[in-house]
Design an enzyme around this catalytic site. Structure first.
Site, mmCIF file in Angstrom:
data_model
loop_
_atom_site.group_PDB
_atom_site.id
_atom_site.type_symbol
_atom_site.label_atom_id
_atom_site.label_comp_id
_atom_site.label_asym_id
_atom_site.label_seq_id
_atom_site.Cartn_x
_atom_site.Cartn_y
_atom_site.Cartn_z
ATOM 1 N NE ARG A 49 -4.267 -1.654 1.820
ATOM 2 C CZ ARG A 49 -4.325 -2.945 2.116
ATOM 3 N NH1 ARG A 49 -3.302 -3.521 2.702
ATOM 4 N NH2 ARG A 49 -5.389 -3.664 1.819
ATOM 5 C CD GLN A 115 -4.439 -4.965 9.139
ATOM 6 O OE1 GLN A 115 -3.489 -4.615 9.850
ATOM 7 N NE2 GLN A 115 -5.176 -4.083 8.495
ATOM 8 C CG HIS A 133 -6.976 -8.609 4.610
ATOM 9 N ND1 HIS A 133 -6.146 -7.510 4.690
ATOM 10 C CD2 HIS A 133 -8.163 -8.205 5.123
ATOM 11 C CE1 HIS A 133 -6.810 -6.496 5.223
ATOM 12 N NE2 HIS A 133 -8.030 -6.896 5.498
ATOM 13 C CB CYS A 141 -11.444 -23.970 -9.479
ATOM 14 S SG CYS A 141 -12.592 -24.117 -10.875
ATOM 15 C CB SER A 207 -1.354 -2.823 11.938
ATOM 16 O OG SER A 207 -2.517 -2.289 11.335
ATOM 17 C CB SER A 208 -0.810 2.479 9.863
ATOM 18 O OG SER A 208 -1.426 1.873 8.753
ATOM 19 N N GLY A 234 5.420 4.922 13.300
ATOM 20 C CA GLY A 234 4.474 5.863 12.736
ATOM 21 C C GLY A 234 3.215 5.967 13.581
HETATM 22 ZN ZN ZN Z 1 -12.313 -26.392 -11.291
#
Ligand code: ZN
Length: 263
Positions: A49, A115, A133, A141, A207-208, A234
């Protein structure tokens, strides 16, 4: 603080805060850890990011890693996402991941919520892991639901013949990660929220805390009367509410915490 911990605090840059976090962990009974991209930077994985880093330079990840891109143009989607897979497939956990795995082994924390999709917590030995995530481990599939492992997907990508396809259906696979424009897995998120609400201590690492819904988890802990600790460089929206904030290098800080707990 023990005298030995005080001695280390005088000797190195960060550890007075590390000792304070060690004390919080020692006193807690239902601690959880929440991690973000910052814990994997020492493993050589840039925070995608951040502007101007790695394969995303010059492209908008919100566009190329969007679920609509995968649906409508899987070839272009996989040209970009495949580079991300190729970059991640050989990465190894660093001592910060290992410190968190040690905390779980010693019964100091109940679970890790992450995350990150990079598999590194699992590789370090973390067992109760909520990957909110998703993970790059598998690609799915959309027709038969069959799963293909990342090593095979990387092979298919290196063969260079369009997007990786399901071996049975010849349909383009979708990485088992939450793409932009997609819902998070509801059951995983519900469990993460329950752990956050029950936690008497949440330790947020790397993590921010600005990307939702993970960014809302510390608020659940605070609302439940729990304590918040931050190990991140940060600013975060929670800086004013944290009992401890360690803003040094994540490996240095977490290694010092585990050492202060007697390891
Ligand atoms: Zn398949």
């Amino acid at each position: 603080m023990t005298s030995s911990a005080a001695g280390r605090a005088a000797a190195t840059s960060a550890p007075s805060g590390a000792a304070a976090l060690a004390d919080l962990l020692a006193a807690s009974e239902r601690a959880v850890v929440l991690t973000g991209a910052g814990i994997s930077v020492p493993s050589g994985i840039p925070d995608f990011r951040s502007p101007g880093t790695g394969v995303w330079e010059g492209v908008d990840p919100m566009e190329v890693a969007h679920v609509d891109a995968w649906r409508h143009d899987p070839e272009t989607f996989w040209r970009f996402y495949g580079e991300r897979f190729a970059m991640l497939v050989d990465k190894r956990p660093n001592p910060a991941h290992e410190a968190i795995a040690a905390l779980e082994r010693d019964g100091r924390i109940r679970a890790v919520i992450t995350q990150n999709v990079d598999r590194l917590h699992r590789a370090a030995g973390t067992e109760r892991l909520l990957e909110i995530h998703g993970s790059i481990q598998w690609s799915i599939c959309p027709r038969c639901g069959g799963r293909t492992g990342i090593e095979r997907v990387v092979e298919l990508l290196e063969a260079g013949d369009g997007p990786p396809l399901c071996g049975d259906c010849a349909v383009a696979l979708k990485p088992d990660v939450v793409l932009f424009g997609e819902m998070l897995a509801l059951d995983t998120m519900a469990e993460a929220e329950r752990l956050a609400r029950q936690a008497d201590l949440m330790v947020c690492v790397g993590s921010s805390l600005v990307v939702h819904p993970a960014a809302g988890l510390p608020a659940l802990t605070l609302d439940g009367g729990g304590t918040l600790a931050l190990v991140t460089q940060g600013e975060t929206p929670y800086d004013g509410e944290a009992a401890v904030k360690l803003d040094g290098d994540v490996v240095t800080e977490l290694t010092a915490v585990v050492r202060a707990l007697g390891h």
